[in-house]
Design an enzyme around this catalytic site. Structure first.
Site, PDB file in Angstrom:
ATOM      1  N   VAL A  88      58.468  25.102  11.097  1.00 35.28           N
ATOM      2  CA  VAL A  88      59.781  25.463  11.628  1.00 35.28           C
ATOM      3  C   VAL A  88      60.101  24.687  12.907  1.00 35.28           C
ATOM      4  O   VAL A  88      61.124  24.931  13.546  1.00 35.28           O
ATOM      5  CB  VAL A  88      59.883  26.987  11.866  1.00 35.28           C
ATOM      6  CG1 VAL A  88      59.803  27.731  10.546  1.00 35.28           C
ATOM      7  CG2 VAL A  88      58.804  27.482  12.827  1.00 35.28           C
ATOM      8  N   HIS A 104      60.940  26.992   5.291  1.00 36.73           N
ATOM      9  CA  HIS A 104      60.789  28.301   5.934  1.00 36.73           C
ATOM     10  C   HIS A 104      61.703  28.489   7.134  1.00 36.73           C
ATOM     11  O   HIS A 104      61.508  29.406   7.934  1.00 36.73           O
ATOM     12  CB  HIS A 104      59.322  28.520   6.344  1.00 36.73           C
ATOM     13  CG  HIS A 104      58.406  28.626   5.173  1.00 36.73           C
ATOM     14  ND1 HIS A 104      57.026  28.473   5.264  1.00 36.73           N
ATOM     15  CD2 HIS A 104      58.662  28.853   3.853  1.00 36.73           C
ATOM     16  CE1 HIS A 104      56.489  28.610   4.063  1.00 36.73           C
ATOM     17  NE2 HIS A 104      57.460  28.846   3.205  1.00 36.73           N
ATOM     18  N   GLY A 169      48.073  18.857   5.882  1.00 37.95           N
ATOM     19  CA  GLY A 169      47.951  19.969   6.817  1.00 37.95           C
ATOM     20  C   GLY A 169      48.385  21.311   6.296  1.00 37.95           C
ATOM     21  O   GLY A 169      48.813  22.167   7.062  1.00 37.95           O
ATOM     22  N   THR A 170      48.289  21.501   5.008  1.00 41.94           N
ATOM     23  CA  THR A 170      48.593  22.812   4.434  1.00 41.94           C
ATOM     24  C   THR A 170      47.554  23.127   3.375  1.00 41.94           C
ATOM     25  O   THR A 170      47.133  22.252   2.623  1.00 41.94           O
ATOM     26  CB  THR A 170      50.002  22.871   3.818  1.00 41.94           C
ATOM     27  OG1 THR A 170      50.158  24.113   3.110  1.00 41.94           O
ATOM     28  CG2 THR A 170      50.270  21.719   2.870  1.00 41.94           C
TER      29      THR A 170
END
Length: 227
Positions: A88, A104, A169-170
Site C-alpha cells: 500500500v 490492497h 517478496g511475497t
C-alpha cells in the site's frame, strides 16, 4: 515487446525500511489483525484504526525506493512491465514504474466509509470528523479482511497476458492475490525472488527460484532477462 508481470509483496519494500508490521505471532504492531484491518474493527474503534494507518502513512515520508524498485523500472527498456502489488506504499510510483496496480489499496488515498468509489488523494493524518463528499467519515483506502478486492478482475486480465511472471517478496500465501499464479499460460517462465522461498519447485513448470533479498535478486533477474 514481451510482457512481464511482476507480483510484489512486503519483501520488496522491507529494504527501504518499511515495516511489514506483522509480528511472528501474527499481531500487527501489537494489535490483532481484525482490530486494525477489518470493517468491524473500524466500526468498533475508528480512532484506533485511523491512528494505525496514520503512522504507516507518516513512515512513507521517511523512506525511499530501493534498487529493487529501480530495477523493475530498468526492465522497461526491453519489456512491457506491469506491476501488481499487494503493498500500500507508493515506492513503485516514486521509482517511476509505468504500470502499477495496487490490489490492497493505497496509503496516500482516503475514501468514504459509505461508498467505495468516493476516493481522494490524502497525505496527512485522517482524523475523526474528516468527512468525504457524501458526508461520511473518511477511512483509509485499504482493502480490509472480509472486503472484496475490487481490482482483482483487472489483475487477472493482466496476468493472463504475461509472457514472463516475476514474484518478489511475497509468500504467495495471501488470497486472493496468491491465486493470480494460476492464470498464467502453460510454460510461462516464473522467477521467484525471496530469501526464504516457500514454494515447491516441482509445483510449477518453468520455475526459477532466486534465493535472495529483493535488491540482490532483481540484480540477478536483470542479468538473466537482458539480451
Amino acid at each position: 515487446m514481451k510482457k512481464i508481470v511482476v507480483l510484489t509483496g512486503a519483501g520488496i519494500s522491507a529494504e527501504s525500511g518499511i515495516n511489514t508490521f506483522r509480528d511472528a505471532n501474527g499481531l500487527w504492531e501489537g494489535h490483532d489483525i481484525m482490530e486494525v484491518a477489518s470493517p468491524i474493527g473500524f466500526e468498533n474503534n475508528p480512532a484506533l484504526v485511523l491512528d494505525f494507518y496514520n503512522k504507516r502513512r507518516q513512515q512513507l515520508f521517511e523512506v525511499e525506493p530501493n534498487e529493487a524498485h529501480h530495477n523493475l523500472k530498468r526492465l522497461e527498456s526491453q519489456y512491457e512491465v506491469h506491476i501488481i502489488t499487494q503493498n500500500v506504499d507508493d515506492l513503485h510510483e516514486r521509482a517511476n514504474s509505468s504500470n502499477i496496480l495496487h490490489l490492497h489499496g493505497e496509503l496516500l488515498k482516503a475514501r468514504s466509509s459509505a461508498v467505495n468509489d468516493f476516493i481522494c488523494h490524502w497525505e496527512k493524518d485522517i482524523n475523526l470528523g474528516d468527512l468525504a463528499k457524501d458526508g461520511s467519515q473518511l477511512r483509509p483506502h485499504i482493502v480490509w479482511f472480509g472486503e472484496d478486492v475490487p481490482l482483482l478482475e483487472k489483475a487477472v486480465e493482466i496476468t493472463e497476458k504475461a509472457d514472463i511472471l516475476v514474484i518478489i517478496g511475497t509468500s504467495m500465501q495471501v488470497y486472493p492475490a496468491a491465486s493470480l499464479i494460476n492464470f498464467i499460460k502453460d510454460e510461462t517462465p516464473i522467477y521467484f525472488i525471496d530469501p526464504k522461498p516457500f514454494v515447491n519447485k516441482n509445483a510449477f513448470n518453468n520455475l526459477t527460484i532466486i534465493k535472495d533479498v529483493a535488491t540482490l535478486g532483481t540484480d540477478k533477474l536483470l542479468k538473466m532477462l537482458r539480451h
